[in-house]
Design a protein around this motif. Structure first.
Motif, PDB file in Angstrom:
ATOM      1  N   GLN A   1     -38.770  -4.716 -14.931  1.00 43.37           N
ATOM      2  CA  GLN A   1     -37.810  -5.647 -14.088  1.00 43.37           C
ATOM      3  C   GLN A   1     -36.432  -5.161 -14.106  1.00 43.37           C
ATOM      4  O   GLN A   1     -35.728  -6.043 -13.377  1.00 43.37           O
ATOM      5  CB  GLN A   1     -38.284  -7.174 -14.580  1.00 43.37           C
ATOM      6  N   ASP A   2     -35.744  -4.662 -15.226  1.00 44.65           N
ATOM      7  CA  ASP A   2     -34.397  -4.475 -15.617  1.00 44.65           C
ATOM      8  C   ASP A   2     -33.673  -3.167 -15.343  1.00 44.65           C
ATOM      9  O   ASP A   2     -32.480  -3.102 -15.179  1.00 44.65           O
ATOM     10  CB  ASP A   2     -34.150  -4.700 -17.046  1.00 44.65           C
ATOM     11  N   ARG A   3     -34.532  -2.276 -14.604  1.00 38.41           N
ATOM     12  CA  ARG A   3     -34.156  -1.237 -14.091  1.00 38.41           C
ATOM     13  C   ARG A   3     -35.116  -0.256 -13.183  1.00 38.41           C
ATOM     14  O   ARG A   3     -36.131  -0.798 -13.230  1.00 38.41           O
ATOM     15  CB  ARG A   3     -33.784  -0.234 -15.554  1.00 38.41           C
ATOM     16  N   TYR A   4     -34.802   0.715 -12.879  1.00 37.84           N
ATOM     17  CA  TYR A   4     -35.695   1.651 -11.650  1.00 37.84           C
ATOM     18  C   TYR A   4     -36.496   2.148 -12.805  1.00 37.84           C
ATOM     19  O   TYR A   4     -36.052   3.365 -13.455  1.00 37.84           O
ATOM     20  CB  TYR A   4     -35.031   2.360 -10.894  1.00 37.84           C
ATOM     21  N   PHE A   5     -37.694   1.669 -12.904  1.00 34.90           N
ATOM     22  CA  PHE A   5     -38.602   2.502 -13.997  1.00 34.90           C
ATOM     23  C   PHE A   5     -40.136   1.930 -13.707  1.00 34.90           C
ATOM     24  O   PHE A   5     -40.394   0.871 -13.846  1.00 34.90           O
ATOM     25  CB  PHE A   5     -38.239   2.373 -15.468  1.00 34.90           C
ATOM     26  N   VAL A   6     -40.840   2.943 -13.251  1.00 33.67           N
ATOM     27  CA  VAL A   6     -42.508   2.715 -13.199  1.00 33.67           C
ATOM     28  C   VAL A   6     -43.220   3.694 -14.039  1.00 33.67           C
ATOM     29  O   VAL A   6     -42.916   4.930 -13.866  1.00 33.67           O
ATOM     30  CB  VAL A   6     -42.818   2.729 -11.810  1.00 33.67           C
ATOM     31  N   MET A   7     -44.209   3.308 -14.570  1.00 35.11           N
ATOM     32  CA  MET A   7     -45.167   4.166 -15.482  1.00 35.11           C
ATOM     33  C   MET A   7     -46.512   3.765 -14.611  1.00 35.11           C
ATOM     34  O   MET A   7     -47.064   2.721 -14.560  1.00 35.11           O
ATOM     35  CB  MET A   7     -45.269   3.734 -16.783  1.00 35.11           C
ATOM     36  N   LEU A   8     -47.325   4.912 -14.289  1.00 38.62           N
ATOM     37  CA  LEU A   8     -48.634   4.708 -13.750  1.00 38.62           C
ATOM     38  C   LEU A   8     -49.467   5.703 -14.462  1.00 38.62           C
ATOM     39  O   LEU A   8     -49.206   6.730 -14.930  1.00 38.62           O
ATOM     40  CB  LEU A   8     -48.555   5.564 -12.310  1.00 38.62           C
TER      41      LEU A   8
ATOM     42  N   ASN B   1     -40.648 -12.707 -10.627  1.00 38.84           N
ATOM     43  CA  ASN B   1     -41.268 -13.364  -9.264  1.00 38.84           C
ATOM     44  C   ASN B   1     -40.829 -12.542  -8.128  1.00 38.84           C
ATOM     45  O   ASN B   1     -41.957 -12.311  -7.428  1.00 38.84           O
ATOM     46  CB  ASN B   1     -41.040 -14.744  -9.385  1.00 38.84           C
ATOM     47  N   GLU B   2     -39.783 -12.029  -7.949  1.00 41.58           N
ATOM     48  CA  GLU B   2     -39.408 -11.025  -6.933  1.00 41.58           C
ATOM     49  C   GLU B   2     -40.205  -9.715  -6.924  1.00 41.58           C
ATOM     50  O   GLU B   2     -40.380  -9.389  -6.040  1.00 41.58           O
ATOM     51  CB  GLU B   2     -37.853 -10.815  -6.921  1.00 41.58           C
ATOM     52  N   LEU B   3     -40.291  -9.253  -8.022  1.00 44.18           N
ATOM     53  CA  LEU B   3     -41.134  -7.997  -8.250  1.00 44.18           C
ATOM     54  C   LEU B   3     -42.581  -8.046  -7.816  1.00 44.18           C
ATOM     55  O   LEU B   3     -43.197  -7.336  -6.849  1.00 44.18           O
ATOM     56  CB  LEU B   3     -41.027  -7.465  -9.499  1.00 44.18           C
TER      57      LEU B   3
END
Length: 187
Positions: free
Chosen positions: A140-147, A42-44
């Protein structure tokens, strides 16, 4: 012994959803309850909407979070993306303004329970929507984004970010999102 699952029509599903207390997805005749969210999730979603909305609205677009359905006709699917960006005005499924057809960017927040689905079958569903140009997965558990970005001839290109000081850019929208802002209050 085979157990036969009842298949529903899209209109059955929409009628079901109007009365339901919890959200469900519709996948080719099956109504599937959605997993509950966490406070991190929810925060994200909230942080993302706060970062996106001012810029998207200046450009005449819209940002929708979690409670607006996306219709994917080719797969006979209704689903609830975590966040959708629409570059212009929404195109609705029918007369009711609960289901859209034309997102440009879709974001999903990954959890252990949804990771495989969001990276697999759901990605396949989203790729079939021609208006979708980017699909962004946020852990949501670590700094990680896939685009994932739609390229020429319908090829999808992947970019990854995984450091606390990273930023990712949505060039077509003129938006840069810093991890420190996106993950504020989470990591």
């Amino acid at each position: 012994m085979l157990i036969k699952t009842r298949l529903y029509s899209p209109s059955d599903y929409l009628e079901w959803e109007e009365k339901a207390t919890e959200r469900s997805e519709f996948i080719d005749g099956e109504i599937r309850p959605m997993a509950g969210g966490t406070t991190k999730h929810n925060e994200l979603v909230t942080n993302l909407c706060v970062l996106l909305k001012p810029q998207i609205r200046k450009q005449g677009g819209r940002v929708y979070a979690e409670n607006v359905k996306l219709r994917i006709p080719i797969f006979n699917v209704f689903t609830y993306p975590d966040v959708m960006v629409i570059a212009d005005q929404p195109c609705y499924e029918g007369d009711i303004q609960t289901t859209i057809l034309n997102p440009t960017v879709i974001f999903e927040v990954l959890s252990e329970g949804t990771r495989d689905y969001d990276q697999g079958r759901k990605f396949e569903f989203y790729c079939s929507v021609l208006s979708v140009q980017k699909y962004i997965l946020i852990d949501q558990d670590r700094y990680f984004v896939m685009l994932y970005r739609r390229g020429e001839e319908n090829q999808w290109l992947l970019q990854l970010w995984s450091q606390e000081n990273d930023c990712f850019e949505l060039q077509s929208l003129g938006i840069t999102i810093a991890f420190k802002e996106l993950y504020e209050g989470i990591c």
